[in-house]
Design a protein around this motif. Structure first.
Motif, PDB file in Angstrom:
ATOM      1  N   MET A  15       0.751  -1.313   0.010  1.00 32.97           N
ATOM      2  CA  MET A  15      -0.196  -0.026   0.056  1.00 32.97           C
ATOM      3  C   MET A  15       0.944   1.322   0.252  1.00 32.97           C
ATOM      4  SD  MET A  15      -2.939   0.570  -0.468  1.00 32.97           S
ATOM      5  CE  MET A  15      -4.001   1.849  -0.592  1.00 32.97           C
ATOM      6  N   GLU A  16       1.773   1.361   0.584  1.00 31.18           N
ATOM      7  CA  GLU A  16       2.945   2.410   0.876  1.00 31.18           C
ATOM      8  C   GLU A  16       3.175   2.692  -0.633  1.00 31.18           C
ATOM      9  OE1 GLU A  16       6.547   4.397   0.466  1.00 31.18           O
ATOM     10  OE2 GLU A  16       6.577   2.005   0.573  1.00 31.18           O
ATOM     11  N   ARG A  18       2.221   1.623  -3.534  1.00 35.22           N
ATOM     12  CA  ARG A  18       0.957   1.990  -4.408  1.00 35.22           C
ATOM     13  C   ARG A  18       0.549   3.382  -4.332  1.00 35.22           C
ATOM     14  NH1 ARG A  18      -2.543  -0.019  -7.886  1.00 35.22           N
ATOM     15  NH2 ARG A  18      -4.533   0.619  -7.924  1.00 35.22           N
ATOM     16  N   LEU A  19       0.487   3.747  -3.084  1.00 31.99           N
ATOM     17  CA  LEU A  19       0.098   5.346  -2.963  1.00 31.99           C
ATOM     18  C   LEU A  19       1.242   6.066  -3.445  1.00 31.99           C
ATOM     19  CD1 LEU A  19      -1.464   5.234   0.643  1.00 31.99           C
ATOM     20  CD2 LEU A  19      -2.409   5.427  -1.559  1.00 31.99           C
ATOM     21  N   SER A  23       0.145   8.655  -6.340  1.00 30.15           N
ATOM     22  CA  SER A  23       0.695  10.306  -6.340  1.00 30.15           C
ATOM     23  C   SER A  23       1.729  10.752  -7.215  1.00 30.15           C
ATOM     24  CB  SER A  23       1.420  10.338  -4.846  1.00 30.15           C
ATOM     25  OG  SER A  23       1.693  11.865  -4.839  1.00 30.15           O
ATOM     26  N   TYR A  33      -5.327   8.328  -5.890  1.00 29.12           N
ATOM     27  CA  TYR A  33      -5.007   8.412  -4.495  1.00 29.12           C
ATOM     28  C   TYR A  33      -6.129   8.457  -3.539  1.00 29.12           C
ATOM     29  CZ  TYR A  33      -2.143   9.715  -0.514  1.00 29.12           C
ATOM     30  OH  TYR A  33      -1.411  10.049   0.652  1.00 29.12           O
ATOM     31  N   ASP A  34      -6.926   9.512  -3.918  1.00 26.47           N
ATOM     32  CA  ASP A  34      -8.127   9.628  -2.983  1.00 26.47           C
ATOM     33  C   ASP A  34      -8.768   8.383  -2.697  1.00 26.47           C
ATOM     34  OD1 ASP A  34      -7.287  12.278  -2.656  1.00 26.47           O
ATOM     35  OD2 ASP A  34      -8.739  13.041  -4.244  1.00 26.47           O
ATOM     36  N   GLU A  36      -7.858   5.091  -2.984  1.00 27.22           N
ATOM     37  CA  GLU A  36      -6.944   4.061  -2.176  1.00 27.22           C
ATOM     38  C   GLU A  36      -6.487   4.621  -1.047  1.00 27.22           C
ATOM     39  OE1 GLU A  36      -5.463   1.245  -3.555  1.00 27.22           O
ATOM     40  OE2 GLU A  36      -6.940   1.527  -5.498  1.00 27.22           O
ATOM     41  N   CYS A  37      -6.241   6.008  -0.519  1.00 22.54           N
ATOM     42  CA  CYS A  37      -5.604   6.179   0.819  1.00 22.54           C
ATOM     43  C   CYS A  37      -6.415   5.695   1.954  1.00 22.54           C
ATOM     44  CB  CYS A  37      -5.306   7.493   0.637  1.00 22.54           C
ATOM     45  SG  CYS A  37      -6.800   8.614   1.086  1.00 22.54           S
ATOM     46  N   GLY A  38      -7.627   5.532   1.941  1.00 20.74           N
ATOM     47  CA  GLY A  38      -8.509   5.083   3.157  1.00 20.74           C
ATOM     48  C   GLY A  38      -8.825   3.693   3.254  1.00 20.74           C
TER      49      GLY A  38
END
Length: 142
Positions: A15-16, A18-19, A23, A33-34, A36-38
């Protein structure tokens, strides 16, 4: 560098990375990003867990840090089951040009999860030529 299939235990590192990719290269991914970030870590774990017809591979650097990923999956629709799709490929910028993407593509191409899938098709939103150069360097996955 070594390549291995990711498991549920790699979810946080995946996840780190991928974000970071979402980005840096937002047009290269179908997600944002929006979106996936949550995502809950359990959701990410189930998404990357080895399964029938899908796999996510990671490239790890000398310090066992995840430096690149690639996902492959078999199409689910009956008329499309002969195709495999490459998704979510990303390599950290500081490792680009060192063959990481090429090795990941070759590993994905060798996946034995798809015994009846003769061809893989990269996501069409290859960003800024980087993905196009990597795809061309392995002879195009068609």
């Amino acid at each position: 560098m070594f390549i291995r299939q990711l498991t549920s235990g790699d979810a946080a590192d995946f996840m780190e990375l991928r974000l970071a990719g979402l980005s840096e290269c937002p047009t290269a991914f179908a997600s944002s990003y929006d979106e996936e970030c949550g995502a809950a870590i359990d959701e990410v774990s189930s998404r990357i867990a080895p399964g029938c017809g899908s796999a996510v591979f990671g490239a790890f650097g000398d310090s066992s840090v995840l430096i690149g990923t690639i996902g492959v999956r078999r199409e689910h629709r009956r008329k499309m089951r002969h195709k495999g799709v490459i998704w979510g490929m990303y390599v950290r910028p500081e490792y680009r040009g060192a063959g990481v993407g090429r090795v990941l593509l070759r590993r994905a191409e060798c996946v034995n999860l798809f015994p009846t899938v003769p061809a893989f098709f990269p996501n069409e939103s290859l960003d800024g030529g980087i993905g196009i150069r990597v795809d061309a360097s392995v002879g195009g996955l068609q």
